[in-house]
Structures are given as structure tokens and as C-alpha cells.
Enzyme design. Structure first.
Site, PDB file in Angstrom:
ATOM      1  N   ILE A 156     -28.453 -14.256 -61.105  1.00  0.00           N
ATOM      2  CA  ILE A 156     -27.590 -15.090 -61.924  1.00  0.00           C
ATOM      3  C   ILE A 156     -28.253 -16.458 -61.949  1.00  0.00           C
ATOM      4  CG2 ILE A 156     -25.328 -16.155 -62.083  1.00  0.00           C
ATOM      5  CD1 ILE A 156     -24.221 -13.684 -60.712  1.00  0.00           C
ATOM      6  N   ALA A 201     -33.014 -19.201 -59.043  1.00  0.00           N
ATOM      7  CA  ALA A 201     -31.812 -18.396 -59.189  1.00  0.00           C
ATOM      8  C   ALA A 201     -30.633 -19.136 -58.561  1.00  0.00           C
ATOM      9  CB  ALA A 201     -31.986 -17.042 -58.535  1.00  0.00           C
ATOM     10  N   ASP A 202     -29.490 -19.026 -59.214  1.00  0.00           N
ATOM     11  CA  ASP A 202     -28.256 -19.509 -58.582  1.00  0.00           C
ATOM     12  C   ASP A 202     -27.804 -18.512 -57.531  1.00  0.00           C
ATOM     13  OD1 ASP A 202     -28.386 -21.558 -60.275  1.00  0.00           O
ATOM     14  OD2 ASP A 202     -26.528 -21.152 -61.351  1.00  0.00           O
ATOM     15  N   GLY A 203     -28.000 -17.269 -57.869  1.00  0.00           N
ATOM     16  CA  GLY A 203     -27.621 -16.231 -56.924  1.00  0.00           C
ATOM     17  C   GLY A 203     -28.412 -14.972 -57.214  1.00  0.00           C
TER      18      GLY A 203
END
Lengths: 662, 394
Positions: free
Chosen positions: B299, B289-291
């Protein structure tokens, strides 16, 4: 990130204990295994689903047997038990010991002397029925624990089992014997008590004694009252009494797993405790005795509506508009009530103050006034007397209109402040501190909270959005006004409904400042929803399971929005959160004026139903609130930020206490 | 959806006479650029993806040129940023967070957020502040400049925020004299950096229970955490096989399959559009995950959402491996409700200028499509993320 949570890394491993590869088999076996001993006595037990709590069976004769129970003679009769065993049990009895020592759940069953003791005192069939009851009981809990575990899918079991193998050799060896064996073990669980019984510990014996004592007491109670109903309750009592020592039993050295504690939580506490623990029940208005009693006490004489909808009889419903003149005339006679409280009450009654926040603020301000004018009577303490006074005020306000959740929370806050006043304070100091507390509550929990919510919510409005709102919520109105002030380009769809048309006021305000608006009624919501990009809703309260309790119609709007994949944002101050769980809109609701839905304001001629209001077969239902299920809500905007519905209990947990402390 | 409806068109006609605020919206031009980018619209590349590309070394010729141009700009900007802070700053400091950050960032194994955390720790170390307040302000300024260096990177922002919370949280600091308080702060900063650095190991350990022999795992994107998880599983002699999506346009999947081949794990490469085709063979989906956002959704690289959708419809579990410094207090309502991170796409053939290209680099996967999140805080369901965030930030 701090050490506390860092240590939680091990959590998942702990949870793994819950992975139990036997779930399926146990479920499958439960039916046939219990049936043979039972079938001749109580065929009904066969049809019991494992999820159901077994109802007390044979109320009358079982109880009468319980009456005859002599208190002693538990052990001599024990050896009877093996007669219920199948021949194949005996071979597996040694492993059963291992099993029961491993799994506290099973040991609960296996070593249940209280159960077997009572059962044995009666004749054989009663015993089998009773112990079978217990099998059902435990099994039900056992199956209930599986959803608890973290199993991602069925396959995971093998991994979990491997884990266990490495940890606990005994369990591993048992496991290898395969499914059929484990199921068998389950079948014979009642018989397990036999090998274990010989070494009953001190605690167990004590539990036994207590069970007997309880049975005696029950017998006495039943002896006094011969009616069938009473004997039924007696039976229930014995049932409970029996369960109680059972609970105590497994408090012993066996480490209780999460499942056990879960089960204990779910079990009914004994009558006394229940009364103590449970919050005072709300008034059920279909209970005639209590309604009569309450009426005698009440200041406001409300006449009740005659023709009420069956499902909502537990809610108060009054003939509207009959009591106002009467109360107004009494304005100067009412001694105990402070005039400001009286005024607010009347405003509630007349519907002059509406909306959760407005009502709450008005109430708090009235309390503040009343506290300012309050003097402690001689030989009384301020804390006690003022609490009683506030209770008086509150019951008066409830008579005027049922409290909202937000008001309930505010009252709770005020009471806790009063209770926590240091004794050293002088009366004047105490009063001023209370007033400033109230002031601060209004400021922090309502005024500033609203501002923060607006700040948060505005970030979700982008240029080109089409917002939809239902009715008129003060916070949503502030959000829209603020977004407009920031120069965002958006349209607003205001959905409204009869009979109050609250949206019109909002519409007027928005049109005046130049927001492009569409006004429609809730009937058209499914049409208008396709062009909407955001739905903003207000809420009267948000419950722990994420249910939003709001103006009736909100659930419908949220559902349609959900169906159209439009995000639904609920704006709600955190002081309206409540730790209760709400599942439907029937249990707690408010009934409005039933005539309002059949009348059209200003058009007396359109009143086709008017002469029908008193007919027996026509009932009007004017609900005030409804419950929106959490699935339909994308986010809740509170002063603590934008949270998903699943985080409502987190806010309640983290700030519930602080809420009282500020 | 809404702009097709009748009433909107009517509104449109009315509005056309007066002003055209909405017509601009109707023609879907490029979404507003983020802070880190200059007004010139041609390169349109998120710094976050530059970093990743630099680390991964998968660069197309066209992409390289653009990236270099962008890096050049970035450097300029950093300098101007620095000089700006010099002007506004009370004391001329030779130390720059950005430089420090870039130093740390050069280590390919070090995540961006951890680099930022280390850089911030060195801010404390080299600070000449005399009071706690001063130090805090300095730290705040540094973290702000780090954050504005790349607003598209969620983990950078979240890492900075978390660091600030973690370091300055307790009031106990106020009661000590400055030097001991500062050393305490430094201690904590080091510890936080250490925890964040170790997070990947912890996640790898936690996730081992979920990988069983004979399973097939679908992996999307190149995530160092996921790689660590798989590497640990391979080292534990688990027998599993990997389906690896290609991950266009930066071919992250190719790189991941390279790494996995080195570990002797059987890998199969899929083109991105073959996910649904091969989903029935798959036992679980593993993504990074990026975030991780407040709702519990993630995200991540473009394509995660559709993989999660397919997995959900075939009822396969979707596991997310993400360090807790990626938890961000964001709450996107839908795909467009995010700061877009843009990335050029090389189609191999010239694209006519009339044709638009969707250059967004990541998408948002709502929580209902995720099964579990493996974080250094434990294995969490999506709804716990918000719980943790509330406890961390409030």
C-alpha cells in the site's frame, strides 16, 4: 526481528554466488560441442534437449558390454582420453584447474573417475557416448540452477560480476577473458579429468572401487537373466551405480553450492532407498494383480464397473448400490470390525455422510467409540495392537469410499498419538487419553477453526457485495449466515450443478433466513459473474503448491471469476492442508456413480442414454473433484489468518508438526 | 460492474418498494470515515499525511489551513483520549503515550513506527506496575491508544503490533522476578527500537547490488528509505540517473528531486501522467511503501499501482524498499478494500460543488506487479512476506 532473523540479512549475498555470467554461452554451445564424438554412434543424442534427462541409450548392447567388463584396469587406459580433445584445449588446461576448483559443479564433471573408468573399459565409442551422457546430465543441471538465482534481469550480471571480482581474484581474472573462452572451457570438460586424475584422492579411489563393485553386481544380475527387458534394467542399474559414487565424490572438501545440492535432490535415489523413502503408493486400480489381491482381503465385495474411461482407470469405480444389502446382512457376523466403524462405513457407502468435515468428524467419533470398547488381547501391547486395529478400520473405510485428504491427516494424527503413548500408562488411562485427544482434534482443528475462519472471512464482506458460492460448503454457509447476522447487506448467488444439486440445501437455508439469493446452474456462471464482487469457495484439500482440490466445477467457477477480475476466497481449515503437490485432477480423484449423470431423478422417461450404458463405445465419467490452479485464487482463509496460496507450504511447515503434537 | 447488470436493476426495483439499504450504496458517497476523524466531513484528512506534510514542509495555503484545523482537533481528541484513560485507569498517571510519541515524532528522520516504538519503550520505563500482567495490560492500552490515534497509518499499527509481539513473546519472562523481567523487557524494547532505526541503513546496503552504473531509476513519492538507498548509491560513486514523478498533490517528487540535486545526482522531473511515456528509458522502478500486506503487495502513495502496471507491461523490474515494521497483517482484495486515507487536493481553481473529488491518498499494488522487496530481513520476493508475517505473528 529477533536475532535469528536479523542475521539473515546476509542471505542475499550468499545467494549471489549463484549468479553465473556464463549461462547463455553454455546453453548455446552445448549442442555443437557434444556432437562431434557422438555423431557416429548415437545420432539420437544430438536431439536431446538440455532439459531432458537423458534416457539410457542402446539398452541391449551397452548392457551386454557392461557384462563383459572386467573389474580392474582403470588407470592404464586413461591416456586415451586426450585423443578426444580438440587441439585448442591444451592451451586452456591450466585455467581449467582454476575453474574446477572454484566451481564445484564443474569439478564434479572434471574429476569423475568412475565415469571414465567404466567408459574406458569398453571400446572407445561406448566411452564417448557415456561421458557425453554425463556432460548432458551435468549441463542440464547447470542450466537448471540459473532460475534459482535472484537475477532481476539480465543486466544484473555485471553488478554480480563486479561483486565477485572484489571477492575472488581468480574468478575475476578468468572472467575477463570473455565469453568465447569460457564456452571453450566447457567444451573440453571431459578432458579435464586427465590432469586431475594423477592426484586422485583416497576418497576418489574408494568411489572408483565401489563403482566397479556395482558394475560387477550388475553384470551378475544381467548374466542370470538373458531377456532383453532384464538387460535393460541391468543397464539402468549400472547407470545408477555409477551415479552413486559420483555423488559421493562431490561430498568431498569442495564446498557444494546450492546448485549442487539441488541437483542431488533431483537425482534418482538408488532403488532400495527409494522404496524406503517413498510413501506407500496408492492403489492403482488398473494394475490387475494388485486389484485381485486387494479383493481377496476386502470385506466389502464391490463389483467393478465394466466400462471405464481410459484416463481414469487407475481410480476405483464400482457398480453403485449392489453391495449395501449384502453388507447389511453381514452386520452381526463381522467380528473384527467395531459396529460404529461399520456404521460409518455404510453411511459413506450410501452417501448419507458427505462433505470433508462431516466425514472426518464421523470417522473420528467412530474411532473414539471403538477405542472405548477396545481391550488389549493378552500378550500384546496396546500400541502395536491398536495401531493394527486402526489400520484395519481404515482399510475397511477405504473400501467403502476412498479417504479424503482431511481424513488422511486425521488418521495420521491418531496414529502418531497412539505411537507416542507412554508405556507407563495403564490401559484405561491410555484409552481415555486417546479419546480426549480425538475430542480435542475435532474441537480445535474443525469446530473452533471454522469459527475463526468465519471471523476472518466476514471482514471481507461489505455492504452491497454480491457473493457467489458454488455447491454447498459448510464453512461458506457459516460465513454467509454470520455476515447476515451482523446485519450486512449483501446478495448471494448460488451456483449449482448436476447431478447432486448440493446448492439447493444451502439455498433453502439462506432463503429461510431472508438472504436475497440468486440460484443458477454452472452453465450460466459466465453470465452471472459480471455482477459478482466476491467468490467464496470451500475446499476438500489444499496442496503445497496452492492447488485447491474441491468439488468438481470449482475450478471452472474460479477460472471464470479470475477472468472477470473478481477475487476468489477459499475457506479451508488448516488440517486439510497437505504437503503433497497436485498438478492435475487426474492423478488423484474419485469417481462417482457413472449412471448418475445420465439419469434425471424422478423422471424415468428422460433416460435416452440408459440403454447405452453397456455399450462399448459409451463411457460415463462422473468425477467428484477437480484441482483449481493457484493462479485463480486470491486468498485462502484459514484459522491462521488470510494467506496467499504461496503460503500454504509455510503453514504446513510451521504447523505440520504441531498438528501431530497438540 | 455489477450494478449495471439486469438482474441487479430488477432487484433494485423490488427493493425500492420496501427499504433502501442498497440505494445508499449506489450513490457513492464518501467512504466511511476512520476513527481518527470527527464526524464533520469537511477537512477529511488523514493524520498520517499531516505528519508527512509537517516533516516535508510542502504545504499549500489551502492545505495548511485545513491541516491546522485538523491538528487542533487532533490535539483536543488526544486530550480527551487521555482524560478518558485517566478516568478508566486505575492510577492517575502523569505520563501520556501520545505526548511521548509526538515528542519522538518531531524528529524528521525518525519514522512514525519507530517513534511509536520508542514511545512504547518509555511506557515500560515509566510504568508503575507491580506485576508482569499489569505491565502487559498497560502496554496494551498504550499501544491501543497509539493505534487509534491514527488508524490510517499502517506502519504505526504494524509497528505497535510487532513491538508487542517482540517484547512479550517469550514465556521465559514469567519465571523471573518482576524487576529483572522488566529490565529484560526494557532491554528488548531498546533493541527493537535500535533495529528498527537501523533498518534503513541495512536496506540501503542490500539494495546497492541492484543499482548498476548507467541505469535510469524511476522513483515515485518521497520515501526516506528510497532516498537513503539513492544517497548510499551516490556515495558509492555509482553513476545513475533518476526520473522523479511530480507526486501531486503534495508534490513529494519535487522535494525528492531537491534532495537528489543536493547529492549531484542527475534528476529529471516528470508529471505523474508521463510515466508510461518515459518508461522505455527506465531500467527499474523504485518505490517505498506505507505498508506491506500479507499477500506481498504494498500500500503506497496514490499512483504506485499504475506505475507498477506500466512497468510490468514493459517488463521493467519494480523494487520496493520497506522496513520490516511496515509488514502488516492486512489482506486487501482490491483497491476499495482498505481503510481509506484521505487527503485534500488543491486544484488551483474552484471546483463546482457538484463535482466529486477522489481524495484517497494511497492505493494497493498487488504482488504480481512487484519484483522484489528490499527489507531489513533481506531481499524478499513478495511471497516471502506472508511467510515472515506468519512467523512473526503466529
Amino acid at each position: 526481528m529477533d536475532p535469528r532473523r536479523y542475521s539473515r540479512v546476509i542471505d542475499p549475498k550468499v545467494r549471489q554466488v549463484g549468479f553465473c555470467p556464463r549461462s547463455g554461452q553454455v546453453q548455446n554451445q552445448s549442442g555443437p560441442s557434444t556432437s562431434p564424438p557422438v555423431s557416429d554412434i548415437s545420432p539420437s543424442s544430438n536431439s536431446l534437449s538440455p532439459v531432458m534427462i537423458p534416457p539410457p541409450r542402446h539398452p541391449s548392447d551397452a548392457a551386454s558390454r557392461a557384462v563383459n567388463v572386467p573389474a580392474a584396469a582403470t588407470t592404464p587406459l586413461r591416456p586415451r582420453r586426450p585423443s578426444f580433445d580438440d587441439p585448442n584445449n591444451n592451451s586452456s588446461s591450466t585455467e581449467q584447474l582454476v575453474v574446477s576448483s572454484y566451481n564445484p559443479d564443474e569439478s564434479v564433471l572434471g574429476t569423475s573417475p568412475p565415469f571414465s573408468g567404466i567408459g574406458d573399459d569398453r571400446d572407445g565409442d561406448a566411452e564417448s557416448e557415456f561421458s557425453d551422457n554425463s556432460v548432458n546430465w551435468i549441463r542440464q543441471n547447470d542450466s537448471g540452477r540459473f532460475p534459482l538465482s535472484l537475477a532481476p534481469d539480465g543486466r544484473f550480471d555485471s553488478a554480480a560480476a563486479k561483486e565477485k571480482q572484489s571477492k575472488k581474484p581468480q574468478v575475476g581474472s578468468r572472467k575477463e577473458r570473455g565469453g568465447g573462452q569460457t564456452a571453450e572451457v566447457r567444451n573440453d570438460l571431459p578432458s579435464e579429468s586427465k590432469p586431475l586424475k594423477e592426484k586422485t584422492s583416497k576418497a576418489a579411489r574408494r568411489a572408483l572401487q565401489e563403482a566397479q563393485r556395482a558394475v560387477k553386481a550388475a553384470a551378475k544380475a544381467a548374466g542370470g537373466n538373458k531377456s532383453k527387458a532384464a538387460s535393460l534394467s541391468a543397464h539402468e542399474q549400472t547407470d545408477k551405480a555409477v551415479k552413486l559414487p559420483l555423488q559421493r565424490k562431490d561430498d568431498g572438501p569442495v564446498t557444494s553450492s546450492a546448485a549442487v545440492s539441488e541437483r542431488r535432490g533431483g537425482e534418482r535415489p538408488p532403488e532400495k532407498d527409494r522404496k524406503k523413502d517413498a510413501p506407500a503408493p496408492r492403489m492403482q486400480f488398473d494394475d490387475k494383480n494388485r486389484v485381485e489381491k486387494a479383493k481377496k482381503r476386502s470385506v466389502v465385495k464391490q463389483t467393478e464397473a465394466r466400462n471405464r474411461v481410459e484416463l481414469f482407470r487407475h481410480l476405483p469405480q464400482y457398480e453403485h448400490g449392489t453391495q449395501l444389502p449384502d453388507l447389511e446382512s453381514k452386520f452381526f457376523q463381522l467380528d473384527p470390525m467395531h459396529p460404529s466403524i461399520y456404521k460409518v462405513g455404510l453411511q459413506y457407502l450410501a452417501g448419507d455422510i458427505r462433505g470433508g468435515n462431516a466425514r472426518c468428524v464421523a470417522m473420528l467419533q467412530a474411532f473414539s467409540e471403538a477405542i472405548k470398547d477396545y481391550y488389549t488381547p493378552p500378550e500384546k501391547t496396546l500400541t502395536r495392537d491398536l495401531t493394527a486395529k486402526v489400520n484395519n478400520f481404515v482399510s475397511f473405510l477405504i473400501e467403502c469410499r476412498p479417504l479424503s485428504i482431511s481424513m488422511g491427516n486425521a488418521i495420521r494424527f491418531l496414529k502418531s498419538r497412539i505411537a507416542k503413548l507412554p508405556i507407563t500408562l495403564s490401559e484405561a488411562e491410555a484409552k481415555s487419553s486417546l479419546c480426549s485427544d480425538i475430542e480435542r482434534f475435532i474441537n480445535e482443528k474443525i469446530v473452533i477453526a471454522e469459527k475463526v475462519i468465519v471471523e476472518h472471512a466476514v471482514t471481507k464482506i461489505q455492504d452491497g457485495d454480491v457473493l457467489l458460492t458454488y455447491g454447498s460448503s459448510a464453512v461458506v454457509e457459516m460465513v454467509i449466515l454470520h455476515a447476515h447476522k451482523l446485519g450486512k447487506q449483501f446478495r448471494v448467488v448460488i451456483v449449482d450443478s448436476r447431478p447432486r444439486f448440493e446448492g439447493q440445501a444451502l439455498l433453502r437455508k439462506l432463503v429461510k433466513i431472508g438472504v436475497s439469493c440468486t440460484y443458477t446452474h454452472i452453465n450460466a456462471v459466465s453470465y452471472i459473474m459480471r455482477e459478482v464482487t466476491r467468490v467464496f469457495l470451500g475446499a476438500a484439500s489444499v496442496f503445497s503448491n496452492g492447488t485447491v482440490y474441491s468439488r468438481v466445477g470449482t475450478a471452472c467457477v474460479a477460472m471464470v471469476a479470475h477472468a472477470f477480475h473478481v477475487p476468489v476466497l477459499v475457506c479451508c481449515e488448516a488440517y486439510k492442508f497437505h504437503e503433497r503437490v497436485l498438478l492435475d485432477s487426474i492423478c488423484s480423484n474419485e469417481l462417482g456413480d457413472p449412471d448418475a449423470i445420465s439419469k434425471v431423478p424422478g423422471r424415468m422417461d428422460i433416460n435416452s442414454l440408459h440403454d447405452g450404458t453397456n455399450k462399448e463405445n459409451l463411457q460415463h465419467l462422473n468425477l467428484m473433484y477437480d484441482a483449481t490452479p493457484p493462479d485463480y485464487i486470491s486468498m485462502i482463509v484459514t484459522e491462521y489468518g488470510m494467506i496467499p496460496t504461496t503460503s500454504v507450504p509455510v503453514i504446513v511447515r510451521e504447523y505440520g508438526r504441531e498438528h501431530l503434537l497438540i | 460492474m455489477w450494478y449495471r447488470s439486469a438482474s441487479f436493476i430488477l432487484d433494485q426495483q423490488q427493493n425500492d418498494g420496501v427499504a433502501k439499504p442498497e440505494s445508499r450504496l449506489l450513490s457513492p458517497t464518501a467512504p466511511p470515515l476512520s476513527m481518527a476523524e470527527t464526524p464533520q466531513q469537511i477537512p477529511k484528512i488523514s493524520a498520517y499525511y499531516q505528519t508527512r506534510a509537517a516533516h516535508h514542509g510542502v504545504v499549500t495555503s489551502d492545505w495548511l489551513a485545513q491541516a491546522q484545523a485538523a491538528v487542533g482537533r487532533q490535539a483536543d481528541e488526544a486530550v480527551s483520549d487521555d482524560s478518558l484513560s485517566l478516568k478508566s485507569g486505575e492510577s492517575p498517571k502523569a505520563f501520556s503515550v501520545i505526548d511521548e510519541f509526538n515528542n519522538w515524532r518531531k524528529q524528521p528522520e525518525l519514522a512514525e513506527a519507530v517513534a511509536a516504538i520508542r514511545a512504547l519503550a518509555s511506557v515500560i520505563r515509566s510504568s508503575e506496575a507491580n506485576t508482569m500482567m499489569e505491565l502487559e495490560i498497560e502496554l496494551k492500552k498504550a499501544s491501543d491508544s497509539l493505534k487509534s490515534w491514527d488508524t490510517t497509518s499502517i506502519s504505526l499499527t504494524a509497528g505497535c503490533d510487532l513491538f508487542m509481539r517482540y517484547v512479550t513473546r517469550t514465556s521465559a519472562l514469567e519465571y523471573e522476578d518482576f524487576n529483572s523481567a522488566k529490565s529484560r523487557l526494557l532491554e528488548r524494547a531498546e533493541k527493537f527500537g535500535e533495529i528498527s532505526y537501523k533498518a534503513r541503513r541495512i536496506i540501503a546496503m542490500l539494495s546497492q547490488d541492484f543499482i548498476f552504473d548507467g541505469c535510469t531509476i524511476l522513483v515515485h513519492g518521497f520515501s526516506r528509505v528510497v532516498l537513503e538507498v539513492l544517497r548510499t548509491a551516490a556515495q558509492n560513486r555509482k553513476l545513475f540517473r533518476i526520473f522523479c514523478t511530480e507526486g501531486r498533490p503534495d508534490r513529494t517528487g519535487l522535494r525528492l528531486s531537491n534532495e537528489l540535486a543536493k547529492l549531484d545526482v542527475p534528476v529529471k522531473l516528470l508529471i505523474d501522467s508521463a510515466v508510461a511515456y518515459s518508461m522505455d528509458e527506465v531500467d527499474m522502478v523504485f518505490v517505498g511503501a506505507d505498508g506491506v500486506v500479507e499477500s506481498g503487495g504494498i500500500i503506497n502513495m496514490m499512483g504506485t499501482y499504475q506505475i507498477a502496471l506500466v512497468a510490468k507491461s514493459m517488463s521493467k523490474p519494480v523494487y520496493v524498499a520497506a522496513e520490516s515494521y511496515k509488514f502488516a497483517r492486512l489482506y486487501p482484495l482490491d483497491q476499495k478494500d482498505m481503510v481509506p486515507a484521505l487527503r485534500p487536493i488543491d486544484f488551483g481553481v474552484p471546483i463546482p460543488s457538484k463535482v466529486e473529488v477522489e481524495t484517497s491518498a494511497r492505493d494497493y499494488t498487488p504482488p504480481q506487479y512487484l519484483t522484489l522487496l528490499f527489507t531489513d530481513l533481506g531481499v524478499l520476493t513478495p511471497s516471502v512476506v506472508s511467510d515472515e508475517l506468519i512467523q512473526l505473528y503466529l
